[in-house]
Motif scaffolding. Structure first.
Motif, PDB file in Angstrom:
ATOM      1  N   GLU A 141       0.814  -0.793  -0.366  1.00  0.00           N
ATOM      2  CA  GLU A 141       0.577   0.108   0.220  1.00  0.00           C
ATOM      3  C   GLU A 141       0.696   1.393   0.452  1.00  0.00           C
ATOM      4  O   GLU A 141       1.798   1.629   0.760  1.00  0.00           O
ATOM      5  N   ARG A 142       0.694   1.841  -0.970  1.00  0.00           N
ATOM      6  CA  ARG A 142       1.094   3.394  -0.595  1.00  0.00           C
ATOM      7  C   ARG A 142       0.089   4.222   0.143  1.00  0.00           C
ATOM      8  O   ARG A 142      -0.858   3.476   0.841  1.00  0.00           O
ATOM      9  N   SER A 143       0.360   6.109   0.849  1.00  0.00           N
ATOM     10  CA  SER A 143      -0.123   6.580   1.574  1.00  0.00           C
ATOM     11  C   SER A 143      -1.557   6.598   1.020  1.00  0.00           C
ATOM     12  O   SER A 143      -2.666   6.993   1.637  1.00  0.00           O
ATOM     13  N   ARG A 144      -1.436   7.162  -0.397  1.00  0.00           N
ATOM     14  CA  ARG A 144      -2.857   6.893  -0.966  1.00  0.00           C
ATOM     15  C   ARG A 144      -3.398   6.592  -1.428  1.00  0.00           C
ATOM     16  O   ARG A 144      -2.927   5.744  -1.706  1.00  0.00           O
ATOM     17  N   LYS A 145      -5.208   6.348  -0.407  1.00  0.00           N
ATOM     18  CA  LYS A 145      -5.771   5.433  -1.370  1.00  0.00           C
ATOM     19  C   LYS A 145      -6.794   5.270  -1.385  1.00  0.00           C
ATOM     20  O   LYS A 145      -7.821   6.335  -0.455  1.00  0.00           O
ATOM     21  N   ASN A 146      -7.996   5.617  -2.430  1.00  0.00           N
ATOM     22  CA  ASN A 146      -9.250   6.593  -2.634  1.00  0.00           C
ATOM     23  C   ASN A 146      -9.488   5.743  -1.066  1.00  0.00           C
ATOM     24  O   ASN A 146     -10.493   4.590  -1.083  1.00  0.00           O
ATOM     25  N   PHE A 149       0.849   5.959   6.171  1.00  0.00           N
ATOM     26  CA  PHE A 149      -0.138   5.037   5.567  1.00  0.00           C
ATOM     27  C   PHE A 149      -0.186   3.570   7.336  1.00  0.00           C
ATOM     28  O   PHE A 149      -1.497   3.676   7.562  1.00  0.00           O
ATOM     29  N   ARG A 191      -1.766   6.568   9.748  1.00  0.00           N
ATOM     30  CA  ARG A 191      -3.277   6.368   9.363  1.00  0.00           C
ATOM     31  C   ARG A 191      -4.292   5.242   9.575  1.00  0.00           C
ATOM     32  O   ARG A 191      -5.528   4.955   9.900  1.00  0.00           O
ATOM     33  N   TYR A 227     -10.259   2.349   1.299  1.00  0.00           N
ATOM     34  CA  TYR A 227     -10.505   2.851   2.118  1.00  0.00           C
ATOM     35  C   TYR A 227     -11.384   2.404   2.952  1.00  0.00           C
ATOM     36  O   TYR A 227     -10.875   1.496   3.557  1.00  0.00           O
TER      37      TYR A 227
END
Length: 265
Positions: free
Chosen positions: A179-184, A228, A231, A188
Motif C-alpha cells: 500500500e501507498r499512503s494514498r488510497k481512494n 499509511f 492513518r 480504503y
C-alpha cells in the motif's frame, strides 16, 4: 558421483527461469538471480521477515547468461519498465517449452504492454516479497497466480478480497498488502470493513471460519509508508480496535522498500 553435463545444467536453468516467469508474469534479472540461484529453506517457522532478496554476484552472472540464451532462442520477451529497469516475460516459444513438460503456460506478451509507474512499482515490490518468502521456505501464491484465481481463495477471495501475496507456513496463513499512503475513499473503506471481518475470524475461540484445511491466521502484513501505517492504526482504533489486537494481528514494514520511482538492473 556422476557430474552433470554443462549443457544439461544450462537446460535445467533455462526451464527454472521459464517456470519462474510463468508463476510471476514478469521478473527482473535480480529477481530471477535470487529465486533460481539460491538454496531454498525448508519448514519455515515464525513470522515472514519481508526482507528483499539479495542475489549473489554469481547468481546475477548466471541469470544474465541464461536470459541471453533464452532471448537468442526467442523463448523470453524483454522490455523497459517505466523506471528504466529491464523485465522479462514468457514468449510463445517459452510457453511451448513448458507445455511440453506439462505446465499450462501462456505467453506474457500482454503483460509487457504499457502500464503505469504506480502499477509497476506495486507489482515489483509484491514480486520481491514473494521471492523472499519462497527462498525462506514458505508456500507462496504470487500476485500473478492470485489474479488468475490459482490460490486457495480462488476467484472470490477470502471475505471478498484478494491479497497481493499469500504465504503459508507452519499451519498459518500470512496475507500481504502493498500500500501507498494514498488510497481512494471507497477502497480504503472496503479495507477497513475487510479487516474487521477477518480480525473477528482470527480471534474466534473456536477457530477461524473463513479458512479451510485447518489453517490458522498468522498476520496481515502491510508493506507501506509510515503515513499509511499511522492513518490505518488511527482509524482502526476509532472503530474499536484495541492496541493489543492491532499489534497481534497486523504488522507493518515501512523501511525496506521504496515507493518512489527508482531504477533497478
Amino acid at each position: 558421483m556422476t557430474t552433470k553435463d554443462g549443457r544439461a545444467v544450462a537446460r535445467e536453468n533455462e526451464v527454472h527461469v521459464l517456470r519462474a516467469l510463468h508463476r510471476f508474469g514478469w521478473l527482473r534479472t535480480r529477481d530471477l538471480a535470487a529465486l533460481v540461484w539460491q538454496r531454498w529453506a525448508r519448514n519455515p517457522s515464525g513470522e515472514p521477515s519481508l526482507k528483499p532478496p539479495v542475489p549473489t554476484a554469481a547468481g546475477l552472472r548466471m541469470a544474465q547468461r541464461t536470459l541471453r540464451r533464452l532471448r537468442e532462442k526467442r523463448q523470453v520477451l524483454n522490455s523497459r519498465a517505466p523506471d528504466g529497469s529491464l523485465i522479462y516475460a514468457l514468449a510463445e516459444a517459452g510457453a511451448r517449452v513448458l507445455l511440453q513438460i506439462g505446465v499450462s503456460a501462456v505467453t506474457g506478451k500482454d503483460l509487457m504492454r504499457t502500464f503505469s509507474t504506480a502499477h509497476f512499482r506495486h507489482r515489483s515490490i509484491a514480486n520481491e516479497v514473494a521471492v523472499g518468502a519462497i527462498i525462506a521456505g514458505f508456500r507462496v501464491a504470487t500476485e500473478r497466480e492470485i489474479a488468475q484465481g490459482l490460490w486457495l481463495g480462488g476467484e472470490d477471495g477470502i471475505a471478498g478480497k484478494k491479497p497481493d501475496v499469500l504465504m503459508r507456513g507452519d499451519g498459518r496463513l500470512w496475507w500481504v498488502e502493498v500500500e501507498r499512503s494514498r488510497k481512494n475513499a471507497k477502497d480504503y473503506a472496503r479495507l477497513l470493513h475487510w479487516l474487521g471481518a477477518v480480525g473477528r475470524d482470527a480471534f474466534r475461540q473456536s477457530g477461524p471460519e473463513l479458512l479451510s484445511d485447518g489453517m490458522l491466521w498468522g498476520k496481515v502484513l502491510f508493506v507501506c509508508t509510515p503515513a499509511f501505517r499511522e492513518r490505518l492504526c488511527r482509524d482502526l482504533a476509532a472503530v474499536g480496535w484495541k492496541e493489543v489486537h492491532i499489534d497481534t494481528f497486523l504488522s507493518f514494514e515501512t523501511s525496506l522498500y521504496r515507493f518512489e520511482d527508482i531504477s533497478f538492473c
